[in-house]
Scaffold this active site. Structure first.
Site, short mmCIF file in Angstrom:
data_model
loop_
_atom_site.label_atom_id
_atom_site.label_comp_id
_atom_site.label_asym_id
_atom_site.label_seq_id
_atom_site.Cartn_x
_atom_site.Cartn_y
_atom_site.Cartn_z
N SER A 64 0.83 -1.21 0.00
CA SER A 64 0.00 0.00 0.00
C SER A 64 0.86 1.26 0.00
CB SER A 64 -0.91 0.03 1.23
OG SER A 64 -1.74 -1.10 1.26
N1 SAH Z 1 -1.01 -4.81 4.11
C1 SAH Z 1 -0.21 -5.05 2.92
C2 SAH Z 1 -0.88 -4.60 1.64
C3 SAH Z 1 -1.77 -5.60 1.22
S1 SAH Z 1 -2.49 -5.64 -0.38
C4 SAH Z 1 1.14 -4.42 3.01
O1 SAH Z 1 1.42 -3.70 3.96
O2 SAH Z 1 1.95 -4.66 2.10
C5 SAH Z 1 -3.80 -6.75 0.07
C6 SAH Z 1 -3.39 -8.15 0.47
O3 SAH Z 1 -4.57 -8.84 0.87
C7 SAH Z 1 -2.78 -8.97 -0.66
O4 SAH Z 1 -1.55 -9.49 -0.26
C8 SAH Z 1 -3.80 -10.08 -0.87
O5 SAH Z 1 -3.22 -11.30 -1.28
C9 SAH Z 1 -4.45 -10.19 0.49
N2 SAH Z 1 -5.79 -10.79 0.52
C10 SAH Z 1 -6.79 -10.67 -0.39
N3 SAH Z 1 -7.88 -11.36 0.02
C11 SAH Z 1 -7.55 -11.95 1.20
C12 SAH Z 1 -8.25 -12.80 2.11
N4 SAH Z 1 -9.50 -13.22 1.89
N5 SAH Z 1 -7.59 -13.20 3.25
C13 SAH Z 1 -6.31 -12.79 3.51
N6 SAH Z 1 -5.61 -11.99 2.68
C14 SAH Z 1 -6.22 -11.57 1.53
#
Ligand code: SAH
Length: 213
Positions: A64
């Site tokens: 992000s």
């Molecule tokens: N917090 C992260 C940014 C995440 S982007 C950081 O600091 O880098 C969103 C993330 O959510 C992705 O890695 C994606 O794979 C994950 N994601 C999507 N759906 C999900 C679910 N149902 N359960 C857990 N993770 C999920």
């Protein structure tokens, strides 16, 4: 992994940029100033690590934008020692920001390769988050209840299973919406089955996916 004076200088500038954009919580700004964000990016992007932008991290996912990380963290109003559940570990950067401000961090990632990669990175950096591979919609009933829950992917609604795992008086921050943009919502659990909702403007996240998608 090298963190030199140039990286530190760029980080100070990034922290200042985030302050200029309206983040007030100095603990959050301090965390951004301390955490070497370039460790979380694939090497081809290292030069961009200290721009206030999201970047690809593999498996079609992104780290992000620092401002968004700061904004969501500020909204959570984390107090030292609180149990925080993050959905969407991704690069692990957000989890480290939470650790830096004193949270006990639990985080779930549904992409196995990202889970493995991030677990190794945080271990190497000495960050002690409890990382789980699984479906964030289900939360972690065995470790519930949580003081705070932070969702870092776009959800069509606040996941009911996760609301159940929130303490009374606890808060969830979640970008809600299934279109191109989402509304940042903060949901306070005032009592069992009783919630107070506040919204904090539009953001853009990758979608939260179910197990079989
Ligand atoms: N917090 C992260 C940014 C995440 S982007 C950081 O600091 O880098 C969103 C993330 O959510 C992705 O890695 C994606 O794979 C994950 N994601 C999507 N759906 C999900 C679910 N149902 N359960 C857990 N993770 C999920």
């Amino acid at each position: 992994m090298i963190d030199n004076y140039r990286h530190k200088g760029l980080r100070r500038k990034l922290a200042e940029e985030i302050r200029q954009k309206g983040i007030r919580d100095e603990r959050v700004i301090g965390a951004i100033e301390r955490i070497p964000r370039h460790f979380f990016l694939d090497s081809s992007f290292v030069e961009f690590a200290y721009q206030d932008k999201p970047f690809p991290i593999g498996s079609g996912q992104t780290i992000s934008q620092p401002y968004t990380v700061a904004f969501q963290t500020e909204l959570l109003e984390v107090k030292k020692g609180e149990k925080v559940l993050e959905i969407g570990t991704g690069s692990g950067y957000q989890a480290c920001v939470l650790l830096e401000i004193g949270a006990k961090v639990f985080s779930i990632e549904r992409h196995h390769s990202l889970y493995i990669k991030t677990k190794a990175l945080l271990q190497k950096m000495g960050y002690n988050a409890r990382l789980f591979y699984g479906d964030g919609y289900k939360g972690l009933p065995a470790f519930a209840p949580f003081d705070k829950i932070l969702i870092t992917a776009a959800a069509p609604e606040a996941p009911p299973e996760l609301l159940k795992q929130l303490k009374i008086g606890g808060m969830m921050v979640v970008p809600v919406g299934s279109g191109g943009t989402q509304v940042m919502m903060r949901i306070t659990k005032v009592d069992e089955g009783k919630y107070e909702l506040n919204d904090f403007g539009q953001f853009r996240f990758v979608p939260m996916l179910g197990n079989k998608e």
